[in-house]
Design an enzyme around this catalytic site. Structure first.
Site, PDB file in Angstrom:
ATOM      1  N   HIS A 184      21.125 -32.574  28.613  1.00 56.18           N
ATOM      2  CA  HIS A 184      22.696 -32.935  28.947  1.00 56.18           C
ATOM      3  C   HIS A 184      22.593 -33.972  30.171  1.00 56.18           C
ATOM      4  O   HIS A 184      23.618 -34.928  30.109  1.00 56.18           O
ATOM      5  CB  HIS A 184      23.244 -31.542  29.117  1.00 56.18           C
ATOM      6  N   ARG A 291      33.372 -31.565  23.270  1.00 57.71           N
ATOM      7  CA  ARG A 291      32.818 -30.825  23.735  1.00 57.71           C
ATOM      8  C   ARG A 291      33.674 -29.778  24.746  1.00 57.71           C
ATOM      9  O   ARG A 291      33.678 -30.053  25.852  1.00 57.71           O
ATOM     10  CB  ARG A 291      31.582 -31.190  24.464  1.00 57.71           C
ATOM     11  N   ARG A 327      35.043 -29.366  18.854  1.00 58.79           N
ATOM     12  CA  ARG A 327      34.114 -28.108  18.741  1.00 58.79           C
ATOM     13  C   ARG A 327      34.786 -27.036  19.671  1.00 58.79           C
ATOM     14  O   ARG A 327      34.973 -27.363  20.831  1.00 58.79           O
ATOM     15  CB  ARG A 327      32.951 -28.594  19.139  1.00 58.79           C
ATOM     16  N   ASN A 448      20.775 -32.651  17.767  1.00 61.45           N
ATOM     17  CA  ASN A 448      20.110 -32.271  18.720  1.00 61.45           C
ATOM     18  C   ASN A 448      19.310 -30.868  18.487  1.00 61.45           C
ATOM     19  O   ASN A 448      18.247 -30.425  18.626  1.00 61.45           O
ATOM     20  CB  ASN A 448      21.072 -32.486  20.196  1.00 61.45           C
ATOM     21  N   ARG A 459      14.068 -28.950  23.213  1.00 64.17           N
ATOM     22  CA  ARG A 459      14.364 -30.358  23.611  1.00 64.17           C
ATOM     23  C   ARG A 459      14.124 -30.647  25.073  1.00 64.17           C
ATOM     24  O   ARG A 459      13.927 -31.747  25.411  1.00 64.17           O
ATOM     25  CB  ARG A 459      15.631 -30.775  23.157  1.00 64.17           C
ATOM     26  N   CYS A 496      27.092 -36.016  14.801  1.00 66.12           N
ATOM     27  CA  CYS A 496      27.528 -36.078  16.292  1.00 66.12           C
ATOM     28  C   CYS A 496      26.374 -35.801  17.470  1.00 66.12           C
ATOM     29  O   CYS A 496      26.571 -35.894  18.435  1.00 66.12           O
ATOM     30  CB  CYS A 496      28.701 -34.934  16.513  1.00 66.12           C
TER      31      CYS A 496
END
Length: 564
Positions: A184, A291, A327, A448, A459, A496
């Site tokens: 992030h 988001r 979302r 992701n 990740r 996305c």
């Protein structure tokens, strides 16, 4: 790993906790020691007031409230009195008295397991104690919100809240020991257009405060204390990159078309209405991912229906008829709420998160859906559900949506033409894409998580970062399967995840027929420029070759040979 494009040249600012160790020392002059403690309290209050004011300007009043709690702890006469009394009674130095008293407070608050609000005060006391101690020891406690000159920020890692405090005017670049391109903090660095390199392993141990640092976010190279010639060379490279950005900016109002005239949608990912300036400046053709969890994370309470409605309405209106894909709340995993305690889990990324919480805590979900449905009349609004693994989950979410829509319509509320879709980020959903495609209005591929779950690699864990392979043929085959399944049913398919703006991935995705590429706003114009050079038929042949390869590296070499 290069995490955010651009070249930064500035002196290093180490965002690393200093050594705050001390000895327990007997003292003779109690009055002088108490005065030293009072001075540390006053200096700490000045620090926190400055941080609070900066946070209020850059993040908003709600985010700044945490610092109000810190000021209340600093001003608490009971705690200060206990510390000064301990100095007098035990004839010990202020550092030791501070530790003994605040340790008791922290233990007391942490034991209040039936009161989440009081439990959270333990973190406030811990933070305040660290700040007071730094002043007692005459040690600087770094804080990104107080940076007031050009720097390259050096850190072990950056939390999203650290990154949110950064001032683009002064933070020219970022270099960390840990982290990945899709963490992030990296995504936020791209949104802020700050050149960043992550996962260096050694930045905090090899770079000293004040060193001159060059961060080349285009290649992943870092140079510490360059000679004059190297410095001049990189100043020229930075100027060249800015000139290239100026060229891309000319494409702001152009459609996103391939060399053979095929149109694709290039959209933006956002976290809040405040991101809309960058979206409009970069000519986004839609919002491919809003988001909404940041509405929850940046608040000190569950946002009300009206608070959410205003946020959604603002974004939809600003897009002036272009689609906005929202979302629903994706809390859990590494996204936590201070005011809402989720169950402790051994593996939260595989646990209680996103749609699983929404279906379980359906009143929270219904509140969000009502706000979205009300906002839909102000433009084109699409809703997508995250972390869908089964058709039963989608059907349950859709049913709740239909119930709330029907209630609002029966009350006379006007409703727009809303499309309902899912994030494809779990391999199970990708494998059943042909079945989902019969029921959803659209897909949005969240690469992701899809890559992480497919490769069984976190990740954010640099020990297994070699397995985070976006171009691995296994990933490409899943993506291709989803696109083909959607098109078989005449459905729209977007992406996305960060892969949508990746220059290696774009030619392949274009060749597979992806309809929408949604990315951090600063990547839009570069992607649009790249698309203008690509022929869809040639890219379809290239994509087919890539699907038949065996390794990530082979795919990279194939694309670089053909395109770059």
């Amino acid at each position: 790993m290069a995490a955010s494009n651009g070249i930064a040249i500035a002196k290093a600012y180490l965002l690393v906790d200093p050594d705050l160790s001390f000895d327990n020392v007997a003292i003779n002059d109690v009055t002088a020691e108490q005065a030293r403690f009072d001075q540390a309290i006053a200096a700490s209050s000045e620090d926190v007031t400055a941080i609070k004011e900066k946070a209020a300007k850059s993040l908003g009043d709600a985010e700044a409230q945490v610092f109000e709690a810190h000021l209340m702890v600093l001003a608490d006469p009971e705690m200060s009195g206990a510390i000064k009394q301990k100095i007098a009674d035990d004839k010990i130095n202020a550092e030791q008295a501070l530790k003994e008293v605040t340790d008791n407070y922290i233990s007391m608050f942490e034991a209040m397991t039936d009161n989440a609000y009081m439990q959270e005060r333990a973190a406030d006391v811990r933070d305040v104690t660290k700040r007071i101690l730094s002043h007692l020891l005459n040690v600087n406690l770094p804080n990104p919100a107080l940076i007031n000159q050009p720097v390259v920020l050096i850190a072990k890692d950056l939390t999203p809240s650290d990154t949110a405090q950064l001032d683009r005017q002064f933070v020219q670049g970022i270099l960390t020991d840990l982290g990945g391109r899709t963490a992030h903090a990296s995504i936020m660095a791209r949104t802020l257009e700050i050149p960043a390199i992550v996962g260096s392993d050694v930045a905090t141990s090899e770079v000293c405060e004040g060193d001159m640092v060059i961060v080349n976010g285009l290649t992943g190279d870092v140079i510490v204390n360059p000679d004059d010639q190297t410095l001049a060379d990189y100043q020229q490279k930075a100027a060249d990159y800015e000139a290239q950005r100026a060229e891309w900016s000319k494409l702001k109002d152009e459609p996103s078309v391939s060399a053979d005239g095929q149109h694709f949608v290039v959209g933006a990912n956002i976290g809040a209405p405040k991101d809309m300036d960058a979206v409009l400046e970069n000519g986004a053709e839609g919002i491919g991912l809003y988001r909404t969890e940041f509405l929850y994370m940046e608040s000190d309470h569950l946002p009300t229906e009206d608070e959410q409605f205003e946020a959604y309405k603002t974004v939809v209106e600003k897009m002036a008829g272009k689609p906005v894909t929202v979302r629903t709340m994706d809390i859990g995993g590494d996204k936590h709420l201070d005011y809402w305690t989720l169950p402790q889990e051994e593996n939260p990324f595989l646990g209680y998160r996103a749609i699983r919480i929404s279906l379980d805590q359906d009143e929270i979900f219904r509140t969000q859906l009502r706000a979205l449905i009300r906002a839909s009349v102000y433009g084109e609004l699409w809703i997508m559900f995250p972390m869908i693994a089964t058709l039963a989950e989608f059907r349950a979410a859709r049913q709740i949506y239909l119930e709330e829509r029907q209630k609002l319509e029966s009350q006379g509320t006007q409703v727009g033409d809303i499309k309902l879709g899912i994030m494809v980020e779990i391999p199970a959903a990708a494998m059943l894409a042909d079945k989902f495609a019969k029921e959803v209005d659209f897909f949005s591929i969240g690469t992701n998580d899809l890559i992480g779950y497919t490769m069984a690699a976190d990740r954010g864990n640099d020990r297994v970062s070699y397995l985070y392979q976006p171009y691995n043929p296994s990933i490409l085959r899943l993506i291709n399967q989803v696109i083909q399944a959607a098109h078989q049913e005449g459905k729209f398919v977007a992406m996305c995840g960060e892969m949508a703006g990746d220059p290696i991935a774009v030619p392949l995705l274009l060749g597979m027929g992806l309809d929408e590429f949604s990315m951090s706003a600063p990547s839009i114009l570069q992607t649009r420029s790249l698309m203008k050079t690509l022929d869809t038929k040639a890219m379809a042949t290239l994509a087919q070759k890539a699907l038949d390869l065996e390794t990530n590296d082979e795919v990279v070499a194939l694309v670089k040979n053909a395109v770059h």
